[in-house]
Write an enzyme that holds these catalytic residues in place. Structure first.
Site: not given
Length: 341
Positions: A163-164, A183, A249-250, A274, A279, A297-298
Site C-alpha cells: 500500500r505505502i 517486490d 519502513a523498519r 525515520d 528507538e 518515527h513520525i
C-alpha cells in the site's frame, strides 16, 4: 500514565489494555467500547508487565513485547491488535499456537508515510539539510551541497510495493526521471501499471540514484541492506556522488554498521531515516552525522491518521470480543505479502 474505567471487584466484563504511548486519553476508545469492557491505558514495556496485566485483549504499539513467554503466560488473552502496520514485536507462531488472534491496521497512514518518504528523498536530492545547516552556522555557500543533479535525470528505486510503496511510486513518478521497483510478491504488470519498471534487488541497487524502503520486517527482509547490498551499489555506472537511501519502513531492514561504512566510503551519499534499529537510538553513530537526516518515527503521523488508527484498532478488538469476523487478522503464513503492509 494509567487511566482506567470505573469497575467493581466482581466485574466480569472483558479487560482491554491500551498499551500505546501515542495516546493522551481514551476518548476514542470509550466511544467505540461504551461500557462493554473494563478499559485501561497502560504502556506495558516488559514481558512481566504484560503477563501481570493479563487482559482479554490488548492494543499495542511497536514497544510492547508480545513474545512466546508473554503469549503463554497470559491466561485470558484472546486478541492482540497492533495500532499500526508492523507486527514484528509479536511472535506470530506462538500466538497461533496459543489460540491468540493477531491483527494490525495496515490501511492507515498510507498518504502520510509515502509523503514523508518523498519529502526525505527530495530534500536530500536537493541537498537542503546540508545547505540549511551551513547557513545556520553562519555560512552562505551555494556549493556546500554540490554536486547536485536535476531530479528528472535521476532513477528512484522503491523496495516493497504494498500500500505505502505503491503510493510512493505514484508520487515519485512525476518528480523523477524513472522509477524501478523490487517486490517479489507483486506481478510485473501491476508494477508497470503504476508507471514503474520491475527489477531484481541487485539490479535496483545498481540502477538507482535514490532508494526508498517500504518493506515489513520479516526474516527475509531483516538486514536486507547489508554489506553485500552496499557493495552492489558501488557498481552503479554513475556511482559518484553516491546513492541516497531513505528508510521509513523498519530500522532493522538496514544493517546499521554496514550503512555507517557505506556513508564513510561514499557509497551512500546521504540517508534519510525515520526508523532505527533501536528507538530512541542507543548511540549517535547515525543520529550525529551531517550526512544523515533522522526523524523520530513520525512518518505515520497526522492528526487524521492518529484518529483513524485508534478507532480502527479499537473496532477490531470489539469485533473479536463480540465473536464477529475480524477485518485485519494477520495470517502468519502470508505476513510480508503486499496485502499485509
Amino acid at each position: 500514565m494509567t487511566e482506567t474505567t470505573p469497575s467493581t471487584g466482581d466485574d466480569d466484563r472483558p479487560r482491554v489494555v491500551i498499551s500505546d504511548t501515542k495516546l493522551t486519553s481514551l476518548a476514542t476508545e470509550r466511544e467505540v467500547f461504551g461500557d462493554e469492557v473494563v478499559l485501561t491505558q497502560d504502556p506495558l514495556r516488559s514481558p512481566e508487565a504484560v503477563i501481570e496485566a493479563d487482559p482479554d485483549a490488548i492494543v499495542i504499539d511497536a514497544g510492547t513485547p508480545m513474545t512466546a513467554a508473554v503469549l503463554e503466560g497470559c491466561s485470558r488473552l484472546r486478541a492482540v491488535v497492533r495500532a499500526g502496520v508492523g507486527v514484528d514485536n509479536v511472535d506470530l507462531a506462538a500466538a497461533d499456537a496459543n489460540g491468540v488472534a493477531v491483527s494490525n491496521v495496515p490501511d492507515y497512514g498510507t498518504d502520510e508515510v509515502s509523503a514523508h518518504a518523498i519529502g526525505l528523498c527530495a530534500s536530500l536530492v536537493r541537498g537542503i539539510p546540508a545547505a540549511s545547516a551551513d547557513t545556520a552556522a553562519g555560512g552562505w555557500d551555494w556549493q556546500v551541497s554540490a554536486p547536485l543533479s536535476r531530479p528528472e535525470e535521476l532513477t528512484v528505486g522503491v523496495v516493497g510495493c504494498g500500500r505505502i510503496g505503491s503510493r510512493t511510486v505514484r508520487k515519485a513518478a512525476p518528480q523523477f526521471g524513472s522509477v524501478v521497483v523490487h517486490d517479489p510478491y507483486v506481478p510485473d504488470a501491476a508494477i508497470r501499471d503504476l508507471g514503474a519498471e520491475p527489477a531484481g534487488f541487485e539490479d535496483l541497487l545498481r540502477e538507482s540514484d535514490v532508494i526508498s524502503v517500504h518493506t515489513p520486517l520479516t526474516p527475509e527482509t531483516r538486514g536486507m541492506f547489508d554489506a553485500d547490498a552496499f557493495d552492489t551499489m558501488r557498481e552503479r555506472d554513475d556511482a559518484e556522488p553516491g546513492t541516497i537511501l531513505v528508510n521509513t519502513a523498519r530500522g532493522e531492514v538496514v544493517d546499521a554498521d554496514a550503512l555507517v561504512d557505506a556513508l564513510e566510503d561514499g557509497t551512500v551519499r546521504s540517508a534519510g531515516l525515520d526508523v532505527l534499529p533501536a528507538e530512541p537510538p542507543a548511540d549517535d553513530r547515525l543520529v550525529g552525522r551531517d550526512d544523515v537526516v533522522v526523524t523520530p518515527h513520525i512518518a505515520w503521523y497526522s492528526e487524521e491518521s492518529k484518529r483513524e488508527v485508534r478507532r480502527k484498532a479499537a473496532e477490531e478488538v470489539r469485533r473479536y470480543l463480540r465473536g464477529a469476523e475480524p477485518a485485519y487478522r494477520v495470517d502468519p503464513e502470508t505476513y510480508g505479502s503486499p496485502d499485509a503492509y
